[in-house]
Design an enzyme around this catalytic site. Structure first.
Site, PDB file in Angstrom:
ATOM      1  N   VAL A  52       0.846  -1.304   0.052  1.00 56.70           N
ATOM      2  CA  VAL A  52       0.037  -0.236   0.031  1.00 56.70           C
ATOM      3  C   VAL A  52       0.914   1.342  -0.147  1.00 56.70           C
ATOM      4  O   VAL A  52       0.348   2.327  -0.199  1.00 56.70           O
ATOM      5  CB  VAL A  52      -0.838   0.106   1.277  1.00 56.70           C
ATOM      6  N   TYR A  53       2.195   0.997   0.269  1.00 55.83           N
ATOM      7  CA  TYR A  53       2.887   2.389   0.234  1.00 55.83           C
ATOM      8  C   TYR A  53       3.031   2.951  -1.127  1.00 55.83           C
ATOM      9  O   TYR A  53       3.483   2.528  -2.343  1.00 55.83           O
ATOM     10  CB  TYR A  53       4.265   2.093   0.524  1.00 55.83           C
TER      11      TYR A  53
END
Length: 331
Positions: A52-53
């Site tokens: 998700v970064y």
């Protein structure tokens, strides 16, 4: 850089990890390359990211750097999955279908055929833990993952997961841990040490507050001034935090080093800690963290910092008496 066992496993990792939360958002590919080279040149091996970064951009940047700049075999590659729930037939989160799909996505973005450490990013109360753990077991037996861990689990979450694995074991857990955030010592650290799980603290610098940069205001170029991160930093801008920061600054002045180095050395050498995961906006910031490798806090300063940072209502903390005990990941 000194290396330590990753929990009760045969893996060894540098006692500092490189975090990549800002890669693809506040940190571009060129600056990410500078950070990775500086980290590896200093002897660092553990590089941590998550699917998700930057909505996957962090993994993509890291994958390109492994293909073009730093040999894959020079690092311990760690990523995470299941930080959020999504629409779709598997519901996202920590379901078996969602996790295994996320694993394939991470491998594709990173351009590798296996991960050294794959971590469940968060506890998912909507999915039976047995289902989540079955995905971790499958990931290892399939050869796509070498070791597995968890992140942001409470103490009882961690103990449940550690006892529920069938064909492999949980070797690591990530939790926010610093002089400003010592709640993991109540349940997470004891559970981790009992089950042979190594602790990888995130935000070991108190979300930047322990560096002292916010002592007299909010620098315009800091995360605290960024609307996207202001609330994240403000969480630790309290009166109690101010007292701790002043104590860290006093210790740093007496030792002839930086507050950053003092704060990082403190958490690095706590019982059960394997490697704090540090993030940086640029290579200059990272250099400050790497400098902490040369620092070991004197017992008197460690005791003073223990005392001033003691959570309200807690008894006096029990200090490790020697380096071996402070560094071990299991009893």
């Amino acid at each position: 850089m000194e290396c330590r066992p990753l929990g009760a496993s045969g893996a060894q990792v540098s006692r500092m990890g490189l975090g990549t939360l800002s890669w693809g958002t506040g940190t571009d590919a060129e600056e990410a390359a500078n950070q990775l080279v500086a980290f590896v040149d200093a002897g660092g091996t553990l590089v941590d990211t998550a699917d998700v970064y930057g909505d996957g951009e962090s993994e993509r940047i890291l994958g390109s750097l492994l293909a073009e700049l730093v040999p894959r075999e020079d690092i311990v590659l760690a990523t995470k999955a299941a930080a959020r729930r999504e629409s779709g037939p598997f519901g996202g989160g920590a379901s078996r279908g969602s996790l295994l799909a996320a694993l394939d996505g991470s491998l594709r973005r990173l351009g590798v055929d296996h991960l050294d450490l794959w971590q469940v990013h968060a506890w998912d109360p909507a999915v039976p833990i047995e289902e989540t753990l079955s995905a971790l077991d499958h990931a290892v037996t399939s050869g796509k993952v070498r070791y597995v861990g968890v992140s942001n689990y409470a103490g009882w979450h961690l103990a449940t997961a550690a006892c529920g694995m069938r064909t492999t074991r949980i070797v690591s857990t990530q939790s926010e841990y610093s002089l400003l955030e010592r709640t993991p010592e109540r349940e997470i650290v004891p559970a981790a040490r009992h089950h042979g799980v190594g602790l990888l603290p995130w935000a070991p610098l108190g979300r930047g507050v322990l560096t002292g940069k916010y002592r007299s205001g909010t620098p315009a170029d800091s995360r605290g001034a960024d609307p996207a991160y202001g609330g994240y930093v403000d969480h630790h801008r309290t009166d109690r935090a101010g007292r701790i920061v002043e104590a860290v600054a006093t210790a740093a002045e007496g030792l002839g080093t930086s507050p950053l180095a003092v704060a990082l050395a403190w958490v690095r050498d706590r019982p059960g800690v394997v490697a704090p995961v540090v993030g940086a906006r640029d290579a200059t910031q990272l250099a400050g963290s790497l400098a902490a490798e040369e620092l070991t806090l004197p017992d008197a300063i460690r005791a003073a910092l223990d005392d001033v940072s003691k959570p309200d209502g807690d008894a006096a903390p029990t200090r490790a008496t020697d380096a071996t005990d402070r560094n071990e990941a299991s009893p």
